[in-house]
Every structure is written in C-alpha cells, then in structure tokens.
Design an enzyme around this catalytic site. Structure first.
Site, PDB file in Angstrom:
ATOM      1  N   PRO A 171       0.820  -1.219   0.000  1.00 21.92           N
ATOM      2  CA  PRO A 171       0.000   0.000   0.000  1.00 21.92           C
ATOM      3  C   PRO A 171       0.850   1.263   0.000  1.00 21.92           C
ATOM      4  O   PRO A 171       1.682   1.461   0.880  1.00 21.92           O
ATOM      5  CB  PRO A 171      -0.783  -0.115   1.321  1.00 21.92           C
ATOM      6  CG  PRO A 171       0.036  -1.012   2.185  1.00 21.92           C
ATOM      7  CD  PRO A 171       0.750  -1.953   1.273  1.00 21.92           C
ATOM      8  N   LYS A 225       0.329  -4.054  10.147  1.00 18.53           N
ATOM      9  CA  LYS A 225       1.464  -3.803   9.235  1.00 18.53           C
ATOM     10  C   LYS A 225       2.476  -2.901   9.933  1.00 18.53           C
ATOM     11  O   LYS A 225       2.133  -1.800  10.371  1.00 18.53           O
ATOM     12  CB  LYS A 225       0.975  -3.115   7.955  1.00 18.53           C
ATOM     13  CG  LYS A 225       2.109  -2.630   7.047  1.00 18.53           C
ATOM     14  CD  LYS A 225       1.576  -2.009   5.764  1.00 18.53           C
ATOM     15  CE  LYS A 225       2.667  -1.635   4.791  1.00 18.53           C
ATOM     16  NZ  LYS A 225       3.342  -0.364   5.088  1.00 18.53           N
ATOM     17  N   HIS A 275       8.135   0.391   7.001  1.00 12.23           N
ATOM     18  CA  HIS A 275       7.524   1.460   6.210  1.00 12.23           C
ATOM     19  C   HIS A 275       8.494   1.957   5.134  1.00 12.23           C
ATOM     20  O   HIS A 275       8.531   3.143   4.801  1.00 12.23           O
ATOM     21  CB  HIS A 275       7.115   2.624   7.136  1.00 12.23           C
ATOM     22  CG  HIS A 275       5.826   3.281   6.753  1.00 12.23           C
ATOM     23  ND1 HIS A 275       4.677   3.140   7.473  1.00 12.23           N
ATOM     24  CD2 HIS A 275       5.513   4.103   5.725  1.00 12.23           C
ATOM     25  CE1 HIS A 275       3.703   3.849   6.919  1.00 12.23           C
ATOM     26  NE2 HIS A 275       4.183   4.436   5.839  1.00 12.23           N
ATOM     27  N   ARG A 306      10.927   4.846   6.087  1.00 11.49           N
ATOM     28  CA  ARG A 306      10.504   6.240   5.981  1.00 11.49           C
ATOM     29  C   ARG A 306       9.908   6.781   7.265  1.00 11.49           C
ATOM     30  O   ARG A 306       9.482   7.922   7.319  1.00 11.49           O
ATOM     31  CB  ARG A 306       9.454   6.376   4.871  1.00 11.49           C
ATOM     32  CG  ARG A 306       9.842   5.713   3.590  1.00 11.49           C
ATOM     33  CD  ARG A 306       8.654   5.558   2.647  1.00 11.49           C
ATOM     34  NE  ARG A 306       8.405   6.760   1.891  1.00 11.49           N
ATOM     35  CZ  ARG A 306       7.252   7.414   1.890  1.00 11.49           C
ATOM     36  NH1 ARG A 306       6.250   6.987   2.598  1.00 11.49           N
ATOM     37  NH2 ARG A 306       7.099   8.497   1.154  1.00 11.49           N
TER      38      ARG A 306
END
Ligand SMILES: Cc1cc2nc3c(=O)[nH]c(=O)nc-3n(C[C@H](O)[C@H](O)[C@H](O)COP(=O)(O)O)c2cc1C
Length: 293
Positions: free
Chosen positions: A30, A157, A181, A184
């Site tokens: 995503p 997640k 992530h 990030r």
C-alpha cells in the site's frame, strides 16, 4: 544446492494469501498518492494486479477514492486488501470498516508503525509533508476491539520485533506484516529481513501459527527468496511499483513480469525445484544474523 530438478519451478510460484489464490508470492504494497506518477494513479495497480493475478493492498490515502479503486477491479472476484490509518473517532472507524466490507475488500491492513508523524527531512525540504501527519493512539486493546467490529481479518502492518509478533498471535491476528515502512518512518529501524531472522531464531513456530508477510527493499528475485526461505508467506514491493506507474499500467505489468521471472530463475539457481519447499536451509542465516556475531 546443485543438480536439482528445477524443470517445473515456474509452475510452483502460485500461493495463497489468507486463503485467496494468487499466481505468485508477492504483492503490491500500500502506497499513498499514486497520482504523483500517473493520472490514473492507483487504478493502474488494480489493473496490473488483475493482469498478473497478484494481490494489491490499496492505501487509504490513495489519489483515487476507495470506491474508484474497487470499481476498477477486473471483476468482483478480484481480491484486494484495504490498508487503513484510523482517526481517534471509533464511530468513524466503524463506518469506514462497513464501507470497506461493502466494497468487497477481503482484509484490512492496519498500519501500526506510524504512531506519530514520520520525521522526513528531505520531504520537508521539498515541501511534501507526511501523508499521515498526526499521532495515532493504537494499542493491542484497541486492536481487539477493532477486530470485533468487522468480519474481515485485520493484519497489523509494521511489526518490527519478535515480541510484537508474539503479541499479535496472542491477540488473535491471522496474519502479520513485517515492515519498517520502507525506512521512511523512524531512522535505524530493522529491516523486515532482520525481523524475520529474529522470529526465525527466537520463535519460529510463529511462521506456522499465522501468515507472515514482509516488505522493504525487495528489488530482485533473491531478495524475495531470502524472506520466503525463512518462512514468510508473501513479500510486498512498494517503490518499484510506485515508480513503474510513471509508465502507467504497462509499467506495473512489467514489474510483475520481471519479478516473477527473477523469483523463478533465482530459485532455480539456488537449487529450489519447488518454491513451496524452500526453507531456512537455503539461507546462510548464521552468517548474516548480527545476533550470532
Ligand atoms: C510513496 C510511498 C507511500 C507510502 N504510503 C503508505 C501508506 O499510505 N500506508 C502504508 O501503510 N504504507 C505506506 N508506504 C510504505 C509501503 O507500504 C511499504 O511498506 C514500503 O514502501 C516498502 O518498501 P519498498 O518501497 O522499499 O518496497 C508508502 C511508501 C512509499 C514509498
């Protein structure tokens, strides 16, 4: 391993993710704001995923709405998972979950590694703020409450330690998603490969108890194979797809084709005749695991 019959390796790529069939053990992770790359934004990921018969996990912060994304499916049997960031308002969350169910998503991916705004210096310099810019008050108690609000599985997640993986199992998660992530969110957080190694070393049964997905820096077939060998069920790619979308759906399709091909040829060179039988014996994990040095 050498001198292994790898004749049928390509036919062993298909897998299941939470019981849904896909042609390969990787998915589109995503990512917000697909419109930066192409006017059709996330619609190209839906169409690419349909072409390649792989999973797309759509971000709640897409350029296109979740309705537009659902409507772009090839047909109602194309499986999408919906990633979410949540507000503090439980009623809003309830409405969102109902909407997600109605649109036909088969799982909710709850991003749990963004408790606060990401500290993104370069983004700030170029005037691009973090898309999810607030504190989120997520706890395991809330996770359980959320799980009771929907019939869909909720996949946390951003799991980054074996302890959190244990807690996810304890709190009834059917799957977890290892991720930092894409590096990030918080500097120096472990890669999902390091976390997979930690789980493998300290509580390998987790890979049997629930499904484990992972992302971060997966660019080549061998990157995916290391995670699969440790017990990860499927791996996600973020930036490769985001960047490919500059070329629209053709770019997305090309990344899918290249990734499938690379997983197959790298598996063959590794001496894996059946991808479903890849295991930790294919990774020299002691030499790469800092916990052993
Ligand atoms: C531009 C961009 C936007 C992202 N947006 C989201 C998001 O909305 N929700 C989320 O859970 N993760 C988001 N991520 C993280 C990805 O889901 C994924 O964890 C990461 O990109 C994987 O690393 P990779 O890009 O090296 O493959 C984003 C990543 C990028 C690069």
């Amino acid at each position: 391993m050498v001198l292994v019959d790898i004749t049928n390796i390509e036919s062993t790529l298909p897998t299941t993710i939470l019981g849904h069939n896909f042609s390969a053990p990787f998915f589109i992770a995503p990512c917000a704001r697909g419109g930066y790359a192409h006017p059709d934004a996330e619609l190209n990921f839906v169409k690419g995923a349909a072409y390649g018969d792989i999973l797309y996990m759509a971000s709640i912060l897409g350029t296109k709405t979740i309705e537009e994304i659902a409507a772009a499916r090839a047909n109602s049997s194309q499986v999408l998972f919906q990633q979410v960031y949540l507000s503090d308002n439980i009623t809003e969350t309830q409405v969102l979950f109902q909407q997600i169910e109605k649109l036909g998503s088969k799982a909710i991916v709850l991003t749990v590694d963004s408790a606060a705004d990401g500290n993104r210096h370069r983004a700030v310099r170029y005037g691009v703020g973090s898309a999810d810019s607030s504190y989120s008050y997520l706890t395991w108690d809330l996770y359980k409450k959320l799980s009771n609000m929907t019939s869909l599985p909720i996949i946390p997640k951003g799991i980054q330690t074996v302890d959190d993986a244990r807690l996810a199992v304890k709190n009834g998660a059917k799957a977890i998603y290892l991720s930092n992530h894409g590096g990030r969110q918080l500097d120096t957080t472990p890669s999902s490969l390091e976390v997979a190694l930690e789980i493998y070393e300290e509580e390998p049964s987790i890979f049997q108890q629930i499904e484990v997905y992972a992302d971060g820096g997966i660019r080549y077939g061998a990157d995916a194979l290391k995670l699969l060998a440790l017990g990860v069920k499927a791996v996600g790619l973020g930036r490769p797809f985001m960047l490919s979308n500059v070329y629209g759906v053709d770019g997305v399709k090309k990344v899918i084709d290249i990734t499938k091909h690379e997983i197959a040829i790298d598996a063959a060179n590794l001496g894996v005749g059946d991808l479903k039988k890849i295991g930790p014996e294919y990774v020299n994990w002691k030499s790469v695991n800092a916990w052993f040095s």
